[in-house]
Write a protein that holds these residues in place. Structure first.
Motif, PDB file in Angstrom:
ATOM      1  N   UNK A  65     -12.854  -0.362   1.242  1.00 18.40           N
ATOM      2  CA  UNK A  65     -12.933   0.942   0.586  1.00 18.40           C
ATOM      3  C   UNK A  65     -11.806   1.162  -0.416  1.00 18.40           C
ATOM      4  N   UNK A  66     -10.686   0.458  -0.233  1.00 17.62           N
ATOM      5  CA  UNK A  66      -9.546   0.587  -1.143  1.00 17.62           C
ATOM      6  C   UNK A  66      -9.211  -0.754  -1.779  1.00 17.62           C
ATOM      7  N   UNK A  67     -10.237  -1.560  -2.033  1.00 22.43           N
ATOM      8  CA  UNK A  67     -10.098  -2.871  -2.666  1.00 22.43           C
ATOM      9  C   UNK A  67      -9.074  -3.723  -1.922  1.00 22.43           C
ATOM     10  N   UNK A  68      -9.110  -3.634  -0.618  1.00 19.61           N
ATOM     11  CA  UNK A  68      -8.272  -4.464   0.254  1.00 19.61           C
ATOM     12  C   UNK A  68      -6.777  -4.353  -0.063  1.00 19.61           C
ATOM     13  N   UNK A  69      -6.341  -3.154  -0.378  1.00 21.20           N
ATOM     14  CA  UNK A  69      -4.920  -2.958  -0.685  1.00 21.20           C
ATOM     15  C   UNK A  69      -4.109  -2.534   0.544  1.00 21.20           C
ATOM     16  N   UNK A  70      -4.747  -2.565   1.707  1.00 23.56           N
ATOM     17  CA  UNK A  70      -4.026  -2.294   2.949  1.00 23.56           C
ATOM     18  C   UNK A  70      -4.700  -3.080   4.075  1.00 23.56           C
TER      19      UNK A  70
END
Length: 359
Positions: free
Chosen positions: A122-127
């Protein structure tokens, strides 16, 4: 001229390892032949693979009730092998935190009743998603994670807990041997060699003994961990030369002071680069700070045109393979164990110069 190679893999190797391999190329320790020519049944090769196993056991403090396997097929082959070798109830849980964990999940869906219990897509795998024990199916055959996400530059800052009898499986391809890991918290650890272990061609699998009997009836012989465990990774011809160079890398890590010492250097290198990026209004890293990788640092400039110019000019300065993965673009500095502090210093100096000239 040797360059600073920031490739995500195959990555740079310690120069002393390459020099030793070069010296041994025509005549390995008086054998009169190269390791490239050596039978995997020869006594001199048996000593190589045994030393490789002993060293990685020492470096990672691997308990005696775990087997260490040197396999072929890359970490991607293990996406299927995990589901085929850990099969009791026909169910498996996955945490999807990047491209490779997603590919592993998709492979799992072909072979078992696979469920993604959390995802950061959902957040372009930034977490990295936070998962608690109650989220894991107590009847799952395993919980799978990818400990470090090479493309997106994230890393687990915790080890997920699982219900009793649900082994935790981790793809550690891009961070193995870069920091201390408590192997006993995992049922299985696997890693492609071409980032922190050695040249492409060998994959290390560390598997707890009691899990070796859980394979499916239709598990192919060559994908069955027990096949190789019973034969000390010599059921068939292994990737002999890749294992030999990996042994040399293990020696080098030990000479450097072991994984603890390597980890301190890795923290220093990563902090240097992240601190500069954070201090700049020209470069940007989008990963949540608590989940930033020590090994893979993605960043961008204000435009795609400047990104392309950066990569080209950096390469001309001997800073190569900085182009980001096609899924995210920009740049990516992969700073594995063999990358010296001097390489980071030179990269930062170039980044400062490029920023001054292109603002």
């Amino acid at each position: 001229m040797r360059v600073y190679n920031f490739s995500a893999g195959p990555s740079m190797l310690p120069e002393s390892v390459l020099q030793k391999a070069a010296a041994d190329m025509l005549d390995y320790e008086g054998s009169g032949m190269s390791v490239l020519e050596m039978s995997h049944r020869a006594k001199c090769y048996d000593a190589i693979i045994k030393e490789a196993e002993a060293l990685i056991r020492e470096l990672m403090n691997i308990p005696d009730n775990y087997k260490v396997l040197f396999l072929q097929g890359g970490a991607s082959t293990q996406f299927a092998s995990v589901a085929l070798n850990l099969h009791k109830n026909g169910k498996a849980d996955y945490i999807v935190s990047g491209n490779f964990s997603n590919l592993c999940f998709k492979e799992g869906k072909r072979l078992t009743n696979a469920r993604a219990i959390a995802s950061s897509e959902d957040a372009t795998y930034t977490y990295v998603p936070k998962v608690t024990k109650d989220m894991v199916d107590p009847e799952a055959d395993f919980l799978h994670i990818c400990f470090n996400n090479t493309i997106f530059g994230t890393k687990y800052n915790y080890i997920p807990e699982t219900p009793e009898n649900v082994p935790l499986v981790a793809d550690m391809s891009s961070m193995i041997l870069s920091e201390p890991v408590d192997v006993s918290k995992f049922g299985v650890i696997y890693a492609g060699a071409q980032k922190n272990i050695g040249p492409a061609g060998v994959t290390v699998v560390i598997v707890r003994d009691d899990l070796l009997e859980n394979f499916t009836e239709n598990c192919p012989t060559m994908l069955k961990w027990k096949t190789q465990a019973d034969k000390d990774s010599l059921y068939n011809t292994p990737p002999c030369y890749s294992i030999y160079v990996s042994m040399l890398v293990f020696r080098w890590i030990k000479e450097m002071g072991g994984v603890e010492a390597i980890y301190k250097t890795n923290v220093k290198k990563a902090n240097m680069l992240y601190d500069y990026i954070d201090s700049s209004d020209f470069y940007k890293n989008s990963v949540q700070k608590e989940d930033r990788s020590l090994m893979n640092v993605p960043f961008v400039t204000p435009s795609e045109e400047l990104d392309a110019k950066f990569v080209k000019e950096a390469s001309a300065e001997g800073l190569v393979s900085l182009k980001g993965h096609r899924l995210v673009g920009g740049m990516r500095a992969s700073i594995y164990n063999a990358m010296p502090v001097e390489g980071i210093e030179k990269l930062i100096a170039f980044m400062k110069k490029f920023e001054a000239e292109n603002k």
